[in-house]
Enzyme design. Sequence first.
Site, PDB file in Angstrom:
ATOM      1  N   PHE C 238       0.834  -1.220   0.000  1.00  0.00           N
ATOM      2  CA  PHE C 238       0.000   0.000   0.000  1.00  0.00           C
ATOM      3  C   PHE C 238       0.859   1.256   0.000  1.00  0.00           C
ATOM      4  O   PHE C 238       0.442   2.307   0.462  1.00  0.00           O
ATOM      5  CB  PHE C 238      -0.978  -0.012   1.199  1.00  0.00           C
ATOM      6  CG  PHE C 238      -1.586  -1.374   1.427  1.00  0.00           C
ATOM      7  CD1 PHE C 238      -2.510  -1.880   0.530  1.00  0.00           C
ATOM      8  CD2 PHE C 238      -1.189  -2.167   2.493  1.00  0.00           C
ATOM      9  CE1 PHE C 238      -3.035  -3.149   0.696  1.00  0.00           C
ATOM     10  CE2 PHE C 238      -1.704  -3.440   2.667  1.00  0.00           C
ATOM     11  CZ  PHE C 238      -2.631  -3.929   1.765  1.00  0.00           C
ATOM     12  N   GLY C 465      -0.243  -7.569  -4.379  1.00  0.00           N
ATOM     13  CA  GLY C 465      -1.633  -7.917  -4.136  1.00  0.00           C
ATOM     14  C   GLY C 465      -2.605  -7.681  -5.275  1.00  0.00           C
ATOM     15  O   GLY C 465      -3.610  -8.375  -5.381  1.00  0.00           O
ATOM     16  N   ILE C 630     -11.412  -2.977 -18.182  1.00  0.00           N
ATOM     17  CA  ILE C 630     -11.136  -3.915 -17.104  1.00  0.00           C
ATOM     18  C   ILE C 630     -10.461  -5.149 -17.695  1.00  0.00           C
ATOM     19  O   ILE C 630     -11.044  -5.867 -18.515  1.00  0.00           O
ATOM     20  CB  ILE C 630     -12.439  -4.305 -16.368  1.00  0.00           C
ATOM     21  CG1 ILE C 630     -13.136  -3.039 -15.852  1.00  0.00           C
ATOM     22  CG2 ILE C 630     -12.134  -5.271 -15.230  1.00  0.00           C
ATOM     23  CD1 ILE C 630     -12.265  -2.112 -15.033  1.00  0.00           C
ATOM     24  N   LYS C 634     -12.146 -10.228 -11.991  1.00  0.00           N
ATOM     25  CA  LYS C 634     -12.101 -10.682 -10.602  1.00  0.00           C
ATOM     26  C   LYS C 634     -11.111  -9.869  -9.774  1.00  0.00           C
ATOM     27  O   LYS C 634     -11.430  -9.394  -8.689  1.00  0.00           O
ATOM     28  CB  LYS C 634     -11.648 -12.147 -10.587  1.00  0.00           C
ATOM     29  CG  LYS C 634     -12.586 -13.063  -9.855  1.00  0.00           C
ATOM     30  CD  LYS C 634     -11.929 -14.434  -9.750  1.00  0.00           C
ATOM     31  CE  LYS C 634     -12.979 -15.507  -9.872  1.00  0.00           C
ATOM     32  NZ  LYS C 634     -12.419 -16.857  -9.744  1.00  0.00           N
ATOM     33  N   THR C 635      -9.911  -9.701 -10.314  1.00  0.00           N
ATOM     34  CA  THR C 635      -8.911  -8.976  -9.529  1.00  0.00           C
ATOM     35  C   THR C 635      -9.256  -7.485  -9.472  1.00  0.00           C
ATOM     36  O   THR C 635      -8.949  -6.817  -8.494  1.00  0.00           O
ATOM     37  CB  THR C 635      -7.493  -9.183 -10.099  1.00  0.00           C
ATOM     38  OG1 THR C 635      -7.514  -8.901 -11.492  1.00  0.00           O
ATOM     39  CG2 THR C 635      -7.017 -10.593  -9.877  1.00  0.00           C
ATOM     40  N   GLN C 639      -9.657  -5.221  -6.139  1.00  0.00           N
ATOM     41  CA  GLN C 639      -8.988  -3.943  -5.890  1.00  0.00           C
ATOM     42  C   GLN C 639      -9.962  -2.923  -5.311  1.00  0.00           C
ATOM     43  O   GLN C 639      -9.662  -2.215  -4.363  1.00  0.00           O
ATOM     44  CB  GLN C 639      -8.429  -3.386  -7.212  1.00  0.00           C
ATOM     45  CG  GLN C 639      -7.085  -3.933  -7.566  1.00  0.00           C
ATOM     46  CD  GLN C 639      -6.013  -3.301  -6.726  1.00  0.00           C
ATOM     47  OE1 GLN C 639      -5.706  -2.122  -6.846  1.00  0.00           O
ATOM     48  NE2 GLN C 639      -5.449  -4.072  -5.830  1.00  0.00           N
ATOM     49  N   GLY C 703      -5.967   3.465 -14.132  1.00  0.00           N
ATOM     50  CA  GLY C 703      -5.526   2.946 -12.822  1.00  0.00           C
ATOM     51  C   GLY C 703      -6.691   2.591 -11.933  1.00  0.00           C
ATOM     52  O   GLY C 703      -7.809   3.029 -12.144  1.00  0.00           O
ATOM     53  N   GLY C 705      -5.917   1.099  -8.225  1.00  0.00           N
ATOM     54  CA  GLY C 705      -5.569   0.919  -6.812  1.00  0.00           C
ATOM     55  C   GLY C 705      -5.867   2.137  -5.949  1.00  0.00           C
ATOM     56  O   GLY C 705      -6.366   2.010  -4.837  1.00  0.00           O
ATOM     57  N   GLU C 706      -5.588   3.323  -6.433  1.00  0.00           N
ATOM     58  CA  GLU C 706      -5.743   4.514  -5.585  1.00  0.00           C
ATOM     59  C   GLU C 706      -7.202   4.969  -5.522  1.00  0.00           C
ATOM     60  O   GLU C 706      -7.723   5.257  -4.452  1.00  0.00           O
ATOM     61  CB  GLU C 706      -4.864   5.672  -6.095  1.00  0.00           C
ATOM     62  CG  GLU C 706      -3.484   5.285  -6.600  1.00  0.00           C
ATOM     63  CD  GLU C 706      -2.581   4.655  -5.561  1.00  0.00           C
ATOM     64  OE1 GLU C 706      -2.706   4.986  -4.385  1.00  0.00           O
ATOM     65  OE2 GLU C 706      -1.764   3.787  -5.947  1.00  0.00           O
TER      66      GLU C 706
END
Lengths: 327, 208, 739
Positions: C238, C465, C630, C634-635, C639, C703, C705-706
């Site tokens: 993270f 991750g 996308i 799933k991943t 996220q 992106g 994650g953020e």
Amino acid sequence: MINFNYVQASTQKNVTDTLMKDGTAQIIAGGTNLVDLMKRGVAAPQKLIDINNLSLKNIEQQKGFVRIGALALNSVVAENELVVQKFPLLSKALQSGASQQLRNMATVGGNMMQRTRCSYFYDTTMPCNKRNPGTGCGALKGYNRMHAIFGATENCIAVHPSDMCVALAALNASVIISSSRSERKIAFTDFHKLAGTNPEKDNTLQRGEMITAVEIPDANNFAQHSTYLKIRDRSSYAFALISVAAALDMNGGKINNARLAMGGVAHKPWRLTTAENFLKGKAATEENFKQAAALAMKDAKAYRHNNFKLTLAPNSIAEALKIAAAM
Amino acid sequence: MNDNNKDDKTLNHSRRQFFKISTALTAVALTPSYILKAADDNMDDKIAELFEKRDLNIEVNGIVHTLSIEPRVTLLDLLREQLKLTGSKKGCDHGQCGACTVHVNGQRVLSCLSLAIMQDGKKITTIEGLAKGDELHPMQAAFIKHDGFQCGYCTPGQIMSAVACVREGHANNEDEIRSYMAGNICRCGAYPNIVDAITEVKQKGGTI
Amino acid sequence: MGYYFEDGDRVNGKDIVTGKAKYTAEHDIPNLAYGVLVGSTIAKGSIATMDTKSAENAPGVLSVITHLNTPVVPGYDAGGLPIKTPVSGKNLQVFNGPTIYFNGQPIALVVADTYERALFAATLVKAQYNKEAQVTDFLEAGKTVKAIDTAKYKDNIRGEVDGYKNAPVKIEAEYIVPIEVHNPMEMHATIALWDGDDKVTVYEKTQNIKSAQRNVMSAFKLKEENVRLYAPFVGGGFGSALRTWPHCIAALIGAKKTGRPVKLVLGRDQMFNSVGYRPYTLQKIGLGATADGILIGITHEANSITSMYEEFNEGSVNISRSLYNCPNVTTRYKVFPFNVSTPTYMRGPGEATGAFALESALDELAYKLNMDPIELRLKNYAEKDPENGKPYSTKFLKEAYKLGADKIGWAQRNPAVRSMKEGEWLVGFGMSTGVFGAYRNNAKALARIFADGTLLVQSAVSDSGPGTATSMTKIAADGMGIASSKITFQLGDSALPPGPGQGGSSTTASLGSAVHDVCESLKKKLAELAKDAAVFHTETIHNPKPEDFVFENGYILLATDRTKKLSFTEVLKQNNLNQVEVTEESKGSEEMKKYTAFSYNVHFVKVLVHPTTGVVKINRVVAAADAGKIISYKTAESQIIGGAVGGIGMALMEEGVIDDRYGRWVNNNFADYHVPVHTDVPHIEALFVNQPDYILSPTGAKGMGEIALIGFAAAVANAVYHATGKRVRELPITPDKLI
Ligand SMILES: Cc1cc2nc3c(=O)[nH]c(=O)nc-3n(C[C@H](O)[C@H](O)[C@H](O)COP(=O)(O)OP(=O)(O)OC[C@H]3O[C@@H](n4cnc5c(N)ncnc54)[C@H](O)[C@@H]3O)c2cc1C
Ligand code: SF4
Ligand code: FES
Ligand code: FES
């Protein structure tokens, strides 16, 4: 962690004799508190007496009370049929503590003996009268969000962290304590002590003594109307900011008898006898619950970060009573 | 045998003495002379090792190990550092995260707060012992299917806990699963998917 | 009953669920010794004397290293950190001199033959200090502590200074985000092995393999080929593992001094002051609008902290410059050096801090205007970048608002505060917008196809991750036209072609482009090799060119006549080749310079609040994201879920506490620093607009994650306001703030 000597005890007398003889020896049961304290250097016993081979695991009905052995596991007690039936309050309090893995290890005796979670107590570089008498209380003018509002002194404002003990205090349990020479039985509420001038002692257990059982009287009508309300910073796996054990003996809308105890507010499970007495014979109304809660708060004193407890505590008492009455 | 003998069933006098010395590192004068001599020969580590270690018989994933360990070694460190079973994870070392969850005699416990020496004669199951050869345990398969992990570090603990959760009968609905899984922290936040995985395994039934 | 992997399952899932996956501290290295760091017990001053004798004499101890006997680290400043004011990028130089900058700073490394012995001996190291008065209390900011005063901290003004003040409707408020700590489940760790004087192998927990390698190289002045760094599995980060921290260098020092491989694992308590954290930030927002909700001005100030030796800054106020169309924007940002360790980017970095303030303030404005919060946002929707007028590469934020609002039933709620109830619990709905720049960095990937038809793709990237190997496998499978099961994506090794760091939500766009490009090149090469094959030469077909082929199911086919095909295996056989490989580097396009690229996520939250105990339950979460195409559903969902869980922590419970009297952490453990547990998290509904952004990258991905986290806390605060009428402007929203 220092290395230590490890022995398995096979009789109670083994344990109490060794404890008497060797001041550096300590009992280990589930280890969930002691091993943690040893890792942090807060406890450094030179000898560990493993008591898990003793037959102190039973939970049994006796005349007028249920007896729970000191080695009964928290998870087992919580789901024991007798307990669930007669003392759902105790079951609920246990379930709200720690996690299932920890409850599978933690014993009744160990739970009673667990030490405060005060951060200053845990950090050996900080002042703490409980860990190191005479060094001062780090929490008094430090970060004291979790700390006591009742019965504290400048010497120590820590709280006892147990949930189980709050329920046992409310249920008028007794503690059976054994030494090599004798056995004594004391009221659960007399087991833990206030910080007073010697906060290094959490309770009234003497050198050479061990807990062998708790006994809970069952000749009462609290089972139908009882609850354990625990308020914390996350919804599980956290110690209480405030917890309330409430049990009512009700007749229609009237309260015959009430039991109230709190956790997270004092150096010991805190019985609210004034509030209990107030409720006796009263109607189960929100107004009465609020009044009882207000009475319970007499003499409460907050510190820098736990002022909110002066509001959260009475609100929680009233809420717990409401839940218990509505059952 | 009387009680007093049983009490100290393994330690003789000199051993106990040395013990105090080597841990407290004081009072050299009290040390038996043959130990001092050995120390002069620069053998004190060896001796300390000998005197501070204890025998342990432990069954891990069906294999019996006969070991000699210091009493302060936790079950988690024994598994990870000595038996090289690194599937059980260390996330905190203080009982606060659940990553180290293993089964001892079938019950889920935290191996970081368990002293290895106290597990003498017990049966330990770790994540490495869950699958049958190449065949994944249904819980392992369900975690993959539901993407019940991200970084995977909390996963062995979650799975060991989840298997126990179902076996204990604590997986009857989502809220119950959440309560009884609350001792397993996942910082990646895979919680909803973990709950789905457990729910599926529970609903499929059968012995797991 | 076996389990059959489905497409979309994580490619490394089996290793993870069986416990075979090896994280940093788990590599079995012969003759390993254990290192344990000892921390200072003061926050400012210097070490006067050190007593390491008893530690050295303790059983099993190989060495106790301090500033007095440390081997020289050639990349460090001779004579200690020459720090007068904090310098950007100047990490703590471990054992380089007696100066103490923060409480818990490493003052010694104990190396012993077993973990238990090293830990015990570490407790025997004692130091005497010349103690000075430290500052860690934010109340001192601006009084005794001066902000760093360099050009980059100048006020940033668009239009009129503090233009909001002249608007008919105004909001002014202060918001606080406390210290938050990444706390990935895997604690940071290093295993260091020297092979002679100038060669090392390092197992390191890192989100950025190549940068970690460079850090080791520059600390010890080593050649690239002599530093081999591995990170095959990374247990979360993270942001904490984006940098190489002093403990890594300490492990190398320990290994050098003892001549043995050294494993150093931080304790959870050390995780709070060794590997960064989200800095405490006090923000002030001023919003001005017309009575019908057109924004006239935004002023956003942020005051934050850094360490005494190193400057750290992040984009806390940037969100106010770019999210809404507004003519007058003033942003101010100040950073105060305290006696703390250096903060670092934490998921959603400064943008998450800023979004809490801005998106809370917008909600306050919406209530003041008596306007729906979504309507207010749509009224001020930026059709082009308000900072520079550039068009967006893609922007589907409107679509995301609608997607999420419909799903949670936004229109059906009663917007009046304290108007909704379930039993005795107050019900609240809240929303907010998350935005983060969509970036693409340089990345290299290698693709090698073997005669058996399997494909190996490699890049020196790590996966903390998000499922990088899984999405890269997917991109390669689509790119090459072969089944995922035939592809191995290899990562976690510095010797592989340089991959990007896993930060700023850029991995998929950056590395995905490289994987995409390397597959294109490999196909060209295969086409080249295949074009002379007999099957492609008939009466009607002459001299096919590479672009005449398509690739499907492991075959190369003629586009105009798909019966003419050759398996990859055949292509290699016919050319007498065991394997064919190509390496490609991919960079952002020139075209991209004409555009601004952002990813967006709209958070919708339903909370239940208990009226007398202040307990908040997150009852429902809907996230609607515009994250480009996308790649792996799933991943991607995971996220978003993970970001929301992080957001629940930020909103309701995470708060790092330092006792200012000692400058020392008081809740540096998982029992006192609360992160969400199972019972805190409901099902989380992740929705995607799923529109590709081919301007940013050939994969179409932006992106993820953020934005999964940015703004989330504001959605919760807004929902809590709706439920209770209480506006909590200081995180976390704990029960005490609601009673
Ligand atoms: C992360 C975490 C969260 C927790 N959360 C909660 C919570 O929410 N609520 C809660 O109530 N508790 C909680 N606990 C505490 C847990 O319940 C206690 O650690 C446990 O009950 C202790 O029991 P044990 O058998 O493991 O004791 P041990 O660790 O074995 O012993 C603790 C102490 O008791 C002494 N002792 C043990 N048995 C006896 C005996 N029979 N006679 C005399 N002395 C004895 C030991 O000498 C030692 O000093 C938590 C613990 C952890 C680690
Ligand atoms: S409150 Fe008690 S336990 Fe905490 S620091 Fe003060 S004396 Fe120690
Ligand atoms: S490592 Fe055992 S609970 Fe965290
Ligand atoms: S999967 Fe990363 S901590 Fe759970």
